[in-house]
Scaffold this motif. Structure first.
Motif, PDB file in Angstrom:
ATOM      1  N   ILE A 226       0.838  -1.203   0.000  1.00 48.15           N
ATOM      2  CA  ILE A 226       0.000   0.000   0.000  1.00 48.15           C
ATOM      3  C   ILE A 226       0.871   1.250   0.000  1.00 48.15           C
ATOM      4  CG2 ILE A 226      -1.696   1.316   1.342  1.00 48.15           C
ATOM      5  CD1 ILE A 226      -2.775  -1.424   2.341  1.00 48.15           C
ATOM      6  N   VAL A 227       1.902   1.249   0.823  1.00 43.42           N
ATOM      7  CA  VAL A 227       2.822   2.395   0.886  1.00 43.42           C
ATOM      8  C   VAL A 227       3.523   2.577  -0.452  1.00 43.42           C
ATOM      9  CG1 VAL A 227       4.930   3.281   1.973  1.00 43.42           C
ATOM     10  CG2 VAL A 227       3.132   2.256   3.383  1.00 43.42           C
ATOM     11  N   LEU A 228       4.006   1.500  -1.032  1.00 42.55           N
ATOM     12  CA  LEU A 228       4.693   1.602  -2.327  1.00 42.55           C
ATOM     13  C   LEU A 228       3.757   2.116  -3.416  1.00 42.55           C
ATOM     14  CD1 LEU A 228       6.882  -1.622  -2.277  1.00 42.55           C
ATOM     15  CD2 LEU A 228       7.651   0.750  -2.094  1.00 42.55           C
TER      16      LEU A 228
ATOM     17  N   THR B 216       0.912   6.769  -8.960  1.00 39.93           N
ATOM     18  CA  THR B 216      -0.014   6.502 -10.065  1.00 39.93           C
ATOM     19  C   THR B 216      -1.472   6.743  -9.659  1.00 39.93           C
ATOM     20  OG1 THR B 216      -0.024   4.149  -9.494  1.00 39.93           O
ATOM     21  CG2 THR B 216       1.510   4.856 -11.207  1.00 39.93           C
ATOM     22  N   LYS B 217      -1.723   6.690  -8.349  1.00 38.89           N
ATOM     23  CA  LYS B 217      -3.060   6.968  -7.802  1.00 38.89           C
ATOM     24  C   LYS B 217      -2.890   7.973  -6.671  1.00 38.89           C
ATOM     25  CE  LYS B 217      -4.994   2.290  -8.220  1.00 38.89           C
ATOM     26  NZ  LYS B 217      -5.582   1.200  -7.411  1.00 38.89           N
ATOM     27  N   SER B 218      -3.953   8.663  -6.361  1.00 38.31           N
ATOM     28  CA  SER B 218      -3.889   9.587  -5.223  1.00 38.31           C
ATOM     29  C   SER B 218      -3.913   8.775  -3.924  1.00 38.31           C
ATOM     30  CB  SER B 218      -5.061  10.559  -5.248  1.00 38.31           C
ATOM     31  OG  SER B 218      -6.259   9.896  -4.908  1.00 38.31           O
TER      32      SER B 218
ATOM     33  N   LEU C 220      -3.337   6.884   8.821  1.00 35.07           N
ATOM     34  CA  LEU C 220      -2.663   5.590   8.958  1.00 35.07           C
ATOM     35  C   LEU C 220      -1.687   5.377   7.811  1.00 35.07           C
ATOM     36  CD1 LEU C 220      -2.268   2.887  10.358  1.00 35.07           C
ATOM     37  CD2 LEU C 220      -4.237   2.013   9.074  1.00 35.07           C
ATOM     38  N   TYR C 221      -2.116   5.696   6.610  1.00 33.75           N
ATOM     39  CA  TYR C 221      -1.224   5.558   5.454  1.00 33.75           C
ATOM     40  C   TYR C 221       0.065   6.359   5.674  1.00 33.75           C
ATOM     41  CZ  TYR C 221       1.059   6.402   1.076  1.00 33.75           C
ATOM     42  OH  TYR C 221       2.042   6.510   0.120  1.00 33.75           O
ATOM     43  N   TYR C 222      -0.080   7.610   6.097  1.00 34.78           N
ATOM     44  CA  TYR C 222       1.109   8.460   6.263  1.00 34.78           C
ATOM     45  C   TYR C 222       1.993   7.984   7.419  1.00 34.78           C
ATOM     46  CZ  TYR C 222      -0.599  11.585   2.689  1.00 34.78           C
ATOM     47  OH  TYR C 222      -1.006  12.106   1.486  1.00 34.78           O
ATOM     48  N   ARG C 223       1.416   7.403   8.461  1.00 37.08           N
ATOM     49  CA  ARG C 223       2.238   6.804   9.537  1.00 37.08           C
ATOM     50  C   ARG C 223       3.037   5.635   8.982  1.00 37.08           C
ATOM     51  NH1 ARG C 223      -2.262   7.407  13.021  1.00 37.08           N
ATOM     52  NH2 ARG C 223      -2.779   5.207  12.787  1.00 37.08           N
ATOM     53  N   TRP C 224       2.367   4.776   8.211  1.00 38.22           N
ATOM     54  CA  TRP C 224       3.056   3.634   7.594  1.00 38.22           C
ATOM     55  C   TRP C 224       4.162   4.113   6.667  1.00 38.22           C
ATOM     56  CZ3 TRP C 224      -1.619   0.168   5.727  1.00 38.22           C
ATOM     57  CH2 TRP C 224      -2.199  -0.442   6.851  1.00 38.22           C
ATOM     58  N   ARG C 225       3.835   5.131   5.857  1.00 36.51           N
ATOM     59  CA  ARG C 225       4.828   5.657   4.912  1.00 36.51           C
ATOM     60  C   ARG C 225       6.050   6.197   5.649  1.00 36.51           C
ATOM     61  NH1 ARG C 225       4.169  11.337   2.455  1.00 36.51           N
ATOM     62  NH2 ARG C 225       4.832  11.624   4.594  1.00 36.51           N
ATOM     63  N   ASP C 226       5.832   6.963   6.711  1.00 32.31           N
ATOM     64  CA  ASP C 226       6.940   7.530   7.471  1.00 32.31           C
ATOM     65  C   ASP C 226       7.801   6.438   8.105  1.00 32.31           C
ATOM     66  OD1 ASP C 226       5.962   9.985   6.724  1.00 32.31           O
ATOM     67  OD2 ASP C 226       5.085  10.455   8.690  1.00 32.31           O
ATOM     68  N   LYS C 227       7.165   5.407   8.646  1.00 29.24           N
ATOM     69  CA  LYS C 227       7.924   4.282   9.220  1.00 29.24           C
ATOM     70  C   LYS C 227       8.726   3.562   8.137  1.00 29.24           C
ATOM     71  CE  LYS C 227       5.034   3.181  13.202  1.00 29.24           C
ATOM     72  NZ  LYS C 227       4.221   2.160  13.859  1.00 29.24           N
TER      73      LYS C 227
END
Length: 80
Positions: free
Chosen positions: A3-5, A11-13, A27-34
């Motif tokens: 999901i993070v990748l 390619t999608k928002s 949650l997405y941004y927490r995962w991305r930052d980690k």
């Protein structure tokens, strides 16, 4: 991770990705930052490992140099 990748690819928002996977953007941004922090740590550790190996190599080269000198001294003593 997928999901993070998907979000990093761009390619999608992020909103579409979160809606599709039924997660919040927070949650997405927490995962991305980690995820990004883990990558940074991994790369920094690689640099540390290189420094450790370089120091060990230099130490071993000094030992080999000393042994080579001792061998030459013993050869000279034997020839005398």
């Amino acid at each position: 991770m997928a999901i993070v990748l998907e979000g990093i690819k761009g390619t999608k928002s992020v909103a579409d990705i979160c809606r599709e996977h039924k997660i919040s953007q927070a949650l997405y941004y927490r995962w991305r930052d980690k995820f990004l922090e883990g990558g940074k740590k991994a790369l920094n550790n690689a640099q540390v490992d290189d420094n450790v190996y370089r120091a060990e190599r230099e130490k071993l080269q000094k030992i080999i140099g000393k042994q080579a000198i001792q061998i030459e001294i013993l050869k000279k003593q034997k020839n005398c």
